[in-house]
Write a protein that holds these residues in place. Sequence first.
Motif, PDB file in Angstrom:
ATOM      1  N   VAL A  65      21.897 -17.947 -43.763  1.00  0.00           N
ATOM      2  CA  VAL A  65      20.548 -18.189 -44.292  1.00  0.00           C
ATOM      3  C   VAL A  65      20.422 -17.592 -45.692  1.00  0.00           C
ATOM      4  CG1 VAL A  65      18.082 -17.751 -43.954  1.00  0.00           C
ATOM      5  CG2 VAL A  65      19.528 -18.306 -41.983  1.00  0.00           C
ATOM      6  N   ASP A  66      20.881 -16.345 -45.857  1.00  0.00           N
ATOM      7  CA  ASP A  66      20.848 -15.700 -47.175  1.00  0.00           C
ATOM      8  C   ASP A  66      21.521 -16.585 -48.224  1.00  0.00           C
ATOM      9  OD1 ASP A  66      19.788 -13.508 -45.800  1.00  0.00           O
ATOM     10  OD2 ASP A  66      21.569 -12.247 -46.061  1.00  0.00           O
ATOM     11  N   ASN A  67      22.731 -17.008 -47.935  1.00  0.00           N
ATOM     12  CA  ASN A  67      23.502 -17.819 -48.884  1.00  0.00           C
ATOM     13  C   ASN A  67      22.843 -19.172 -49.139  1.00  0.00           C
ATOM     14  OD1 ASN A  67      25.438 -15.816 -49.175  1.00  0.00           O
ATOM     15  ND2 ASN A  67      26.699 -16.617 -47.522  1.00  0.00           N
ATOM     16  N   SER A  68      22.301 -19.766 -48.102  1.00  0.00           N
ATOM     17  CA  SER A  68      21.654 -21.069 -48.245  1.00  0.00           C
ATOM     18  C   SER A  68      20.437 -20.977 -49.164  1.00  0.00           C
ATOM     19  CB  SER A  68      21.247 -21.600 -46.873  1.00  0.00           C
ATOM     20  OG  SER A  68      20.691 -22.882 -46.990  1.00  0.00           O
ATOM     21  N   ILE A  69      19.643 -19.930 -49.009  1.00  0.00           N
ATOM     22  CA  ILE A  69      18.458 -19.758 -49.862  1.00  0.00           C
ATOM     23  C   ILE A  69      18.874 -19.509 -51.307  1.00  0.00           C
ATOM     24  CG2 ILE A  69      16.469 -18.274 -50.321  1.00  0.00           C
ATOM     25  CD1 ILE A  69      16.197 -17.958 -47.249  1.00  0.00           C
ATOM     26  N   GLU A  70      19.866 -18.642 -51.515  1.00  0.00           N
ATOM     27  CA  GLU A  70      20.370 -18.391 -52.867  1.00  0.00           C
ATOM     28  C   GLU A  70      20.817 -19.691 -53.528  1.00  0.00           C
ATOM     29  OE1 GLU A  70      23.591 -15.585 -53.267  1.00  0.00           O
ATOM     30  OE2 GLU A  70      22.317 -13.925 -52.601  1.00  0.00           O
ATOM     31  N   GLN A  71      21.634 -20.444 -52.815  1.00  0.00           N
ATOM     32  CA  GLN A  71      22.193 -21.673 -53.378  1.00  0.00           C
ATOM     33  C   GLN A  71      21.109 -22.712 -53.655  1.00  0.00           C
ATOM     34  OE1 GLN A  71      25.287 -21.934 -54.572  1.00  0.00           O
ATOM     35  NE2 GLN A  71      25.326 -19.777 -53.967  1.00  0.00           N
ATOM     36  N   ALA A  72      20.065 -22.746 -52.847  1.00  0.00           N
ATOM     37  CA  ALA A  72      18.976 -23.710 -53.074  1.00  0.00           C
ATOM     38  C   ALA A  72      18.235 -23.398 -54.365  1.00  0.00           C
ATOM     39  CB  ALA A  72      18.017 -23.711 -51.884  1.00  0.00           C
ATOM     40  N   GLY A 144      10.498 -22.844 -33.903  1.00  0.00           N
ATOM     41  CA  GLY A 144      11.015 -21.890 -34.876  1.00  0.00           C
ATOM     42  C   GLY A 144      10.313 -22.041 -36.210  1.00  0.00           C
ATOM     43  N   LYS A 145      10.289 -20.954 -36.977  1.00  0.00           N
ATOM     44  CA  LYS A 145       9.656 -20.985 -38.296  1.00  0.00           C
ATOM     45  C   LYS A 145      10.504 -20.201 -39.292  1.00  0.00           C
ATOM     46  CE  LYS A 145       5.361 -20.024 -40.748  1.00  0.00           C
ATOM     47  NZ  LYS A 145       3.963 -19.607 -40.620  1.00  0.00           N
ATOM     48  N   LEU A 146      10.655 -20.769 -40.465  1.00  0.00           N
ATOM     49  CA  LEU A 146      11.288 -20.109 -41.610  1.00  0.00           C
ATOM     50  C   LEU A 146      10.256 -20.087 -42.717  1.00  0.00           C
ATOM     51  CD1 LEU A 146      13.714 -19.147 -43.434  1.00  0.00           C
ATOM     52  CD2 LEU A 146      13.955 -21.556 -44.029  1.00  0.00           C
ATOM     53  N   ALA A 147      10.048 -18.932 -43.322  1.00  0.00           N
ATOM     54  CA  ALA A 147       9.120 -18.814 -44.457  1.00  0.00           C
ATOM     55  C   ALA A 147       9.839 -18.129 -45.607  1.00  0.00           C
ATOM     56  CB  ALA A 147       7.880 -18.016 -44.059  1.00  0.00           C
ATOM     57  N   ILE A 148       9.701 -18.693 -46.800  1.00  0.00           N
ATOM     58  CA  ILE A 148      10.292 -18.128 -48.006  1.00  0.00           C
ATOM     59  C   ILE A 148       9.152 -17.716 -48.933  1.00  0.00           C
ATOM     60  CG2 ILE A 148      11.774 -18.552 -50.010  1.00  0.00           C
ATOM     61  CD1 ILE A 148      13.233 -20.675 -48.309  1.00  0.00           C
ATOM     62  N   ASP A 149       9.232 -16.481 -49.445  1.00  0.00           N
ATOM     63  CA  ASP A 149       8.189 -15.954 -50.316  1.00  0.00           C
ATOM     64  C   ASP A 149       8.752 -15.678 -51.707  1.00  0.00           C
ATOM     65  OD1 ASP A 149       5.958 -15.724 -48.413  1.00  0.00           O
ATOM     66  OD2 ASP A 149       7.302 -14.332 -47.404  1.00  0.00           O
ATOM     67  N   VAL A 150       7.922 -15.951 -52.721  1.00  0.00           N
ATOM     68  CA  VAL A 150       8.275 -15.711 -54.121  1.00  0.00           C
ATOM     69  C   VAL A 150       7.226 -14.767 -54.698  1.00  0.00           C
ATOM     70  CG1 VAL A 150       8.504 -16.776 -56.408  1.00  0.00           C
ATOM     71  CG2 VAL A 150       9.393 -17.960 -54.381  1.00  0.00           C
ATOM     72  N   TYR A 151       7.703 -13.741 -55.417  1.00  0.00           N
ATOM     73  CA  TYR A 151       6.816 -12.741 -56.035  1.00  0.00           C
ATOM     74  C   TYR A 151       7.089 -12.683 -57.535  1.00  0.00           C
ATOM     75  CZ  TYR A 151       6.397 -11.234 -51.200  1.00  0.00           C
ATOM     76  OH  TYR A 151       6.187 -11.207 -49.850  1.00  0.00           O
ATOM     77  N   PRO A 158       2.168 -11.989 -55.132  1.00  0.00           N
ATOM     78  CA  PRO A 158       2.799 -13.149 -54.497  1.00  0.00           C
ATOM     79  C   PRO A 158       2.464 -14.415 -55.283  1.00  0.00           C
ATOM     80  CG  PRO A 158       0.922 -12.397 -53.194  1.00  0.00           C
ATOM     81  CD  PRO A 158       1.112 -11.415 -54.304  1.00  0.00           C
ATOM     82  N   VAL A 159       3.457 -15.256 -55.465  1.00  0.00           N
ATOM     83  CA  VAL A 159       3.294 -16.477 -56.250  1.00  0.00           C
ATOM     84  C   VAL A 159       3.294 -17.706 -55.357  1.00  0.00           C
ATOM     85  CG1 VAL A 159       4.368 -17.924 -58.026  1.00  0.00           C
ATOM     86  CG2 VAL A 159       4.420 -15.447 -58.243  1.00  0.00           C
ATOM     87  N   TRP A 160       4.147 -17.687 -54.354  1.00  0.00           N
ATOM     88  CA  TRP A 160       4.379 -18.903 -53.571  1.00  0.00           C
ATOM     89  C   TRP A 160       4.857 -18.527 -52.184  1.00  0.00           C
ATOM     90  CZ3 TRP A 160       8.749 -21.325 -51.491  1.00  0.00           C
ATOM     91  CH2 TRP A 160       8.644 -22.703 -51.241  1.00  0.00           C
ATOM     92  N   HIS A 161       4.409 -19.297 -51.184  1.00  0.00           N
ATOM     93  CA  HIS A 161       4.830 -19.116 -49.799  1.00  0.00           C
ATOM     94  C   HIS A 161       5.130 -20.507 -49.247  1.00  0.00           C
ATOM     95  CE1 HIS A 161       4.868 -17.391 -45.742  1.00  0.00           C
ATOM     96  NE2 HIS A 161       4.166 -18.441 -45.360  1.00  0.00           N
ATOM     97  N   GLY A 162       6.399 -20.761 -48.963  1.00  0.00           N
ATOM     98  CA  GLY A 162       6.800 -22.043 -48.395  1.00  0.00           C
ATOM     99  C   GLY A 162       7.332 -21.841 -46.998  1.00  0.00           C
ATOM    100  N   ILE A 185      16.669 -26.410 -48.188  1.00  0.00           N
ATOM    101  CA  ILE A 185      16.495 -27.278 -49.352  1.00  0.00           C
ATOM    102  C   ILE A 185      15.118 -27.944 -49.320  1.00  0.00           C
ATOM    103  CG2 ILE A 185      17.275 -29.455 -50.405  1.00  0.00           C
ATOM    104  CD1 ILE A 185      20.164 -28.479 -49.733  1.00  0.00           C
ATOM    105  N   LYS A 186      14.682 -28.380 -48.149  1.00  0.00           N
ATOM    106  CA  LYS A 186      13.348 -28.990 -48.030  1.00  0.00           C
ATOM    107  C   LYS A 186      12.250 -28.017 -48.438  1.00  0.00           C
ATOM    108  CE  LYS A 186      13.950 -32.468 -44.412  1.00  0.00           C
ATOM    109  NZ  LYS A 186      13.530 -32.883 -43.077  1.00  0.00           N
ATOM    110  N   VAL A 187      12.391 -26.765 -48.029  1.00  0.00           N
ATOM    111  CA  VAL A 187      11.365 -25.767 -48.364  1.00  0.00           C
ATOM    112  C   VAL A 187      11.416 -25.430 -49.855  1.00  0.00           C
ATOM    113  CG1 VAL A 187      10.541 -23.404 -47.947  1.00  0.00           C
ATOM    114  CG2 VAL A 187      11.317 -24.805 -46.025  1.00  0.00           C
ATOM    115  N   VAL A 188      12.600 -25.116 -50.369  1.00  0.00           N
ATOM    116  CA  VAL A 188      12.739 -24.692 -51.775  1.00  0.00           C
ATOM    117  C   VAL A 188      12.375 -25.830 -52.730  1.00  0.00           C
ATOM    118  CG1 VAL A 188      14.373 -23.850 -53.520  1.00  0.00           C
ATOM    119  CG2 VAL A 188      14.381 -22.876 -51.224  1.00  0.00           C
ATOM    120  N   ASP A 189      12.594 -27.067 -52.334  1.00  0.00           N
ATOM    121  CA  ASP A 189      12.206 -28.200 -53.186  1.00  0.00           C
ATOM    122  C   ASP A 189      10.708 -28.226 -53.474  1.00  0.00           C
ATOM    123  OD1 ASP A 189      14.691 -29.201 -53.720  1.00  0.00           O
ATOM    124  OD2 ASP A 189      14.607 -30.817 -52.234  1.00  0.00           O
TER     125      ASP A 189
END
Length: 192
Positions: A65-72, A144-151, A158-162, A185-189
């Motif tokens: 998951v870590d690597n996937s988020i970085e790469q996205a 299941g839920k995955l949430a990505i946060d941007v600060y 906080p700037v964004w919550h996907g 990729i769907k979330v980060v897009d």
Amino acid sequence: MTPIKLLIISTLIAFTAGCATHSAKVDFDRNTEIETINYKTFAWLTNAKIMAAPVDINPVMKERVDNSIEQAFIAKGYQLVANAEDADFTISYTVGSRDKIKVNSYPATYNSGFGWGRGYYGGRGYYGTMSMGTETSVRQYTEGKLAIDVYDVKTHQPVWHGWATKRLTSENSEDPLAMINKIVIKVVDKFQ
């Protein structure tokens, strides 16, 4: 709890089953007071990368998951930097699951009897009976839920919550890396 279920629950983002009816639902919320157009670099908010890891998280899956988020984020054109203070924004994520119940109730088939003869009030003519009930089905499943946060680094706001939510099935464990990449990729897009 079986090892397969633990794997599925701990990743919570192995989200794509073969059926379109079980596709992930993706959405986001954006802080409109902070402009992100000039963002070029990012870093992880903490060394752990995940905000609050579940107790039973699979460390191998966490690395995926870590690597996937970085790469996205890199694929969107952002550069990863080691020091959070040198970045334009920082990222982190959370995963979770919960058992849910879905109840469907719909009309049962019509049960009827029709005939000719004496009616209910003694008159001649048509008479009949009709009864209709309902059939109910109850399904228990895990969502299941995955949430990505941007600060924002400068404002520390906080700037964004996907996020993405998906019904988890045993099919999700067949190729977890591909499924993780697809949902991340769907979330980060959605991040702009």
